[in-house]
Design an enzyme around this catalytic site. Structure first.
Site, PDB file in Angstrom:
ATOM      1  N   HIS A   3       0.855  -1.189   0.000  1.00 54.47           N
ATOM      2  CA  HIS A   3       0.000   0.000   0.000  1.00 54.47           C
ATOM      3  C   HIS A   3       0.885   1.232   0.000  1.00 54.47           C
ATOM      4  O   HIS A   3       1.967   1.239   0.597  1.00 54.47           O
ATOM      5  CB  HIS A   3      -0.909   0.019   1.232  1.00 54.47           C
ATOM      6  CG  HIS A   3      -2.023   1.012   1.143  1.00 54.47           C
ATOM      7  ND1 HIS A   3      -1.860   2.340   1.458  1.00 54.47           N
ATOM      8  CD2 HIS A   3      -3.323   0.871   0.764  1.00 54.47           C
ATOM      9  CE1 HIS A   3      -3.010   2.974   1.284  1.00 54.47           C
ATOM     10  NE2 HIS A   3      -3.915   2.120   0.865  1.00 54.47           N
ATOM     11  N   GLU A  44      -7.755  -4.602  -0.643  1.00 50.78           N
ATOM     12  CA  GLU A  44      -8.305  -5.287  -1.808  1.00 50.78           C
ATOM     13  C   GLU A  44      -8.315  -6.797  -1.653  1.00 50.78           C
ATOM     14  O   GLU A  44      -9.162  -7.485  -2.235  1.00 50.78           O
ATOM     15  CB  GLU A  44      -7.523  -4.913  -3.069  1.00 50.78           C
ATOM     16  CG  GLU A  44      -7.818  -3.527  -3.617  1.00 50.78           C
ATOM     17  CD  GLU A  44      -6.933  -2.462  -3.006  1.00 50.78           C
ATOM     18  OE1 GLU A  44      -6.044  -2.827  -2.194  1.00 50.78           O
ATOM     19  OE2 GLU A  44      -7.127  -1.277  -3.326  1.00 50.78           O
TER      20      GLU A  44
END
Length: 382
Positions: A265, A318
């Protein structure tokens, strides 16, 4: 000076890193603490909210700055319910789209068409409620049309998450599916100055309307580097197939320098707190698929540390979003649009915050091209 030279070269200019670390606005809506792995909505820890609140409560929190009491929550639900319409002109436009169109494109087009007819003037809370309420209606209508089915009218007794599932299938959804999707919507509602939210605020800062800002945000979210990853996680898990094949598949992918979807991320340097919540939700939603996902996660984290030591790559939002959304019956190409059906309350809240104390967002760019070139008339150019 030739076209190949410049007073400031690529090698000497500072690395702006995609504006990383640059503060572009002040906000009271959400705080992302990347090193600590914390996410705060208007003062509340995301773990508490995901386990105890509904999407409508989070909408109220972000729009009004506090959690609602029972009366206020009922009032908001009534206002959302009143906006769950499918205008004839928008329906016809959705009919005219090819069945092969991407749902995000259908959503963007429907919202824009609806807004052109319905929205005027400066952004307001009423407009934020209206645009949010229409997202599931437009998505479900397109999904049914592309499958040869007629769109449905909203169910007057169902909340935001449950009505979305009902509009897709025509069946009142199971309680566990509603709970899972509702928690997902809470977790994805806002996340600081991400690409789509920044886009929405930039457009709003020009004194444009709320729909133009939201449509721009949809375009940003569509990109695979922002909102398009959950379906790719699903593709990866399906390609791996079994726990026994996981290590070989992952080693081969990393050997070819392929990206492992659902890991890493831009902000979090530890586990994404939303991923923690989604992991537990996925465990309950689909134990069989969860077992594969969990094994792949364990192996992937170990291999990433082995092959990319010190990069601090962890599971992101996700990864388990893919398992959860599939468990409630959504096809892969509806994963990102469903993300949008959550993030729209964050977008609209940021738009309202921006216009409440507005200043045009106008950053500088660093020119790295040539200077002082000698102009040559066209008939003398080779």
């Amino acid at each position: 000076m030739t076209a190949e030279t410049s007073t400031t070269t690529q090698e000497t200019r500072p690395n702006r890193g995609g504006l990383e670390g640059v503060v572009a606005a002040t906000t009271a809506l959400s705080k992302v603490e990347g090193t600590a792995g914390r996410l705060i909505y208007s003062g509340y820890n995301i773990h508490d909210l995901a386990r105890t609140t509904t999407f409508e409560e989070i909408a109220y929190l972000l729009w009004f700055g506090r959690l609602p009491n029972k009366t206020e929550l009922v009032d908001l639900k009534v206002r959302l319910l009143a906006e769950r319409s499918l205008p004839t002109a928008v329906l016809q436009m959705l009919r005219d789209l090819p069945a092969t169109a991407e749902p995000m494109d259908a959503l963007r087009t429907a919202v824009s068409a609806w807004g052109a007819a319905m929205i005027k003037g400066q952004p307001t809370i009423d407009q934020a409620i209206a645009v949010t309420a229409h997202f599931p209606v437009f998505l479900a209508a397109f999904h049914r049309l592309r499958n040869g089915l007629e769109p449905l009218e909203s169910h007057p007794e169902l909340g935001y998450a449950a009505n979305y599932l009902y509009l897709l299938t025509g069946q009142v959804p199971r309680d566990e599916h509603v709970k899972a999707l509702d928690a997902y919507l809470v977790l994805l509602a806002d996340h600081g100055m991400n690409a789509s939210t920044f886009t929405a605020r930039v457009v709003a800062s020009t004194d444009s309307d709320i729909v133009s800002s939201v449509v721009a945000a949809i375009g940003a979210l569509k990109g695979p580097l922002h909102g398009g990853a959950p379906s790719k996680v699903r593709d990866m898990l399906q390609a791996i197939g079994t726990q026994e094949q996981a290590e070989g598949w992952l080693r081969n992918a990393l050997g070819h320098r392929d990206r492992l979807m659902g890991f890493g991320h831009r902000v979090y340097k530890t586990e994404d707190p939303r991923a923690e919540e989604l992991r537990e939700l996925a465990r309950l939603a689909d134990p069989q698929e969860f077992a594969l996902a969990r094994r792949v996660e364990e192996l992937a984290l170990a291999l990433l540390e082995e092959q990319k030591p010190g990069r601090r790559l962890y599971t992101n939002v996700e990864y388990y979003s893919a398992v959860l959304l599939a468990s409630v019956g959504l096809p892969g190409d509806l994963f990102t649009p469903t993300f949008a059906a959550s993030r729209v309350i964050g977008w609209t809240a940021h738009i309202l915050e921006q216009v409440g104390n507005n200043r045009l967002i106008r950053p500088e760019s660093e020119y790295v091209g040539p200077t002082n070139l000698q102009f040559v008339p066209i008939d003398q150019r080779r």
